[in-house]
Enzyme design. Sequence first.
Site, mmCIF file in Angstrom:
data_model
loop_
_atom_site.group_PDB
_atom_site.id
_atom_site.type_symbol
_atom_site.label_atom_id
_atom_site.label_comp_id
_atom_site.label_asym_id
_atom_site.label_seq_id
_atom_site.Cartn_x
_atom_site.Cartn_y
_atom_site.Cartn_z
ATOM 1 N N HIS A 139 73.097 8.163 -47.299
ATOM 2 C CA HIS A 139 71.750 7.949 -47.845
ATOM 3 C C HIS A 139 71.765 7.733 -49.358
ATOM 4 C CE1 HIS A 139 71.816 12.411 -48.550
ATOM 5 N NE2 HIS A 139 71.040 12.094 -49.563
ATOM 6 N N ASP A 169 76.122 10.669 -42.038
ATOM 7 C CA ASP A 169 75.647 10.611 -43.410
ATOM 8 C C ASP A 169 76.805 10.568 -44.406
ATOM 9 O OD1 ASP A 169 73.613 10.403 -45.315
ATOM 10 O OD2 ASP A 169 73.598 12.562 -45.691
ATOM 11 N N SER A 245 73.605 15.400 -53.472
ATOM 12 C CA SER A 245 74.103 14.738 -52.269
ATOM 13 C C SER A 245 75.370 13.953 -52.557
ATOM 14 C CB SER A 245 73.045 13.788 -51.712
ATOM 15 O OG SER A 245 71.976 14.502 -51.150
#
Length: 395
Positions: A139, A169, A245
């Site tokens: 993402h 992911d 992230s």
Amino acid sequence: MSVSILPIRIAAPVWMNDKGAFAMAQYKRITSYIIVAVIAALLGGGFVWGYSNKLAKNTPQGSGGSSANLAQLPSNGASISDARNTAVVRAAQQVGPAVVGITNKAYANDSREGKVLVEQGTGSGVIFDAQGHIATNYHVVQEAQEISVSLSDGRVVDGKVLGTDPATDLAVVKIDADNLPAATLGDSDSLLVGEPAIAIGNPLGLEFKGSVTAGVISALNRSIEIGDRKFKLIQTDAAINPGNSGGALVNADGLVVGINSAKIAVAGVEGIGFSIPINTARPILQSLIEKGKVIRPYLGIGVWDKNSAAQYGYSLNIDKGVYVAKLYKNGAAAKAGIKQGDVILKVAGTDTNTVADLRSVTDAQAVGSSVEVVIQRNDKTMTVTVTLEEMPEQQ
């Protein structure tokens, strides 16, 4: 140190005569002072030598010396005590330089200038080899048309997305640059609940790049369902915020044991963060480097469980298993004789009561392997053997 005081013999002065009685008295007085001074000097010097030698053993000797109580940090050359030179400090110095900032850019329409390149967001990544391969989250780079990578030494270089895996992911970005620091990947299967955990990344953007947060490993193998997939994740109370992230979760030995994901989070809850175990990520990252994608096995069916059916306004009258709502022509399941309307109870000996259960057990098999599938059809239970095929791109 022992100090020996040698006898000192004082010879009569050559200038002594009958008229020198007063001078002789003065001479004796001065001589006594000299003797006392010499003894004091010897004792004092021995004391100072012994104490300074002892002190030298506990004092840093500069760049060429060593000390049992002080540690040398490479960042600025300063020495700090053991109390300050903690595992968190060492891990941050070891892995921090390999953590980068990733800026996702894409073209957008501007009423006056037409298409312009705009920043869509920023995240983190970890350089894991000297060739410039960077592990990050899918993402973070999703729909990017350009990638900019900010290194810890201040350099900003262009990056290229080698491959992505939306299912987990994960993604790999490649950069070409010299003298790249690389983190060492550890063994997430050896983690213990309660051991230190250090998260390194860029929370809330590059202005906070290289931020370090610390906590513990709160739990292992946390099963989290996202969409129709089930993830086994590391839970930690080290703060993981948007921008973290793709950053590193590090153990006290300075080894990367997880790739952090702020997307996988519990809204409104503090102290609960999740990280993709590095042992799960490792083969996926390797596949993305070599093939640009992850090869997964494929049954060739579309299924519902009770919850997913309810989302589409349907009610399933089943107590267990998943309902085969769609069968792909010439798919692995169709070739094995599975039909639309069947209920799959088990795959490879594992119960499949949710869509995520079916995904997990199927993903764990190898392409080309044959597995036993237990199905229920018209109140009859039967077992069929399915040879798993490679999942097509569109699936």
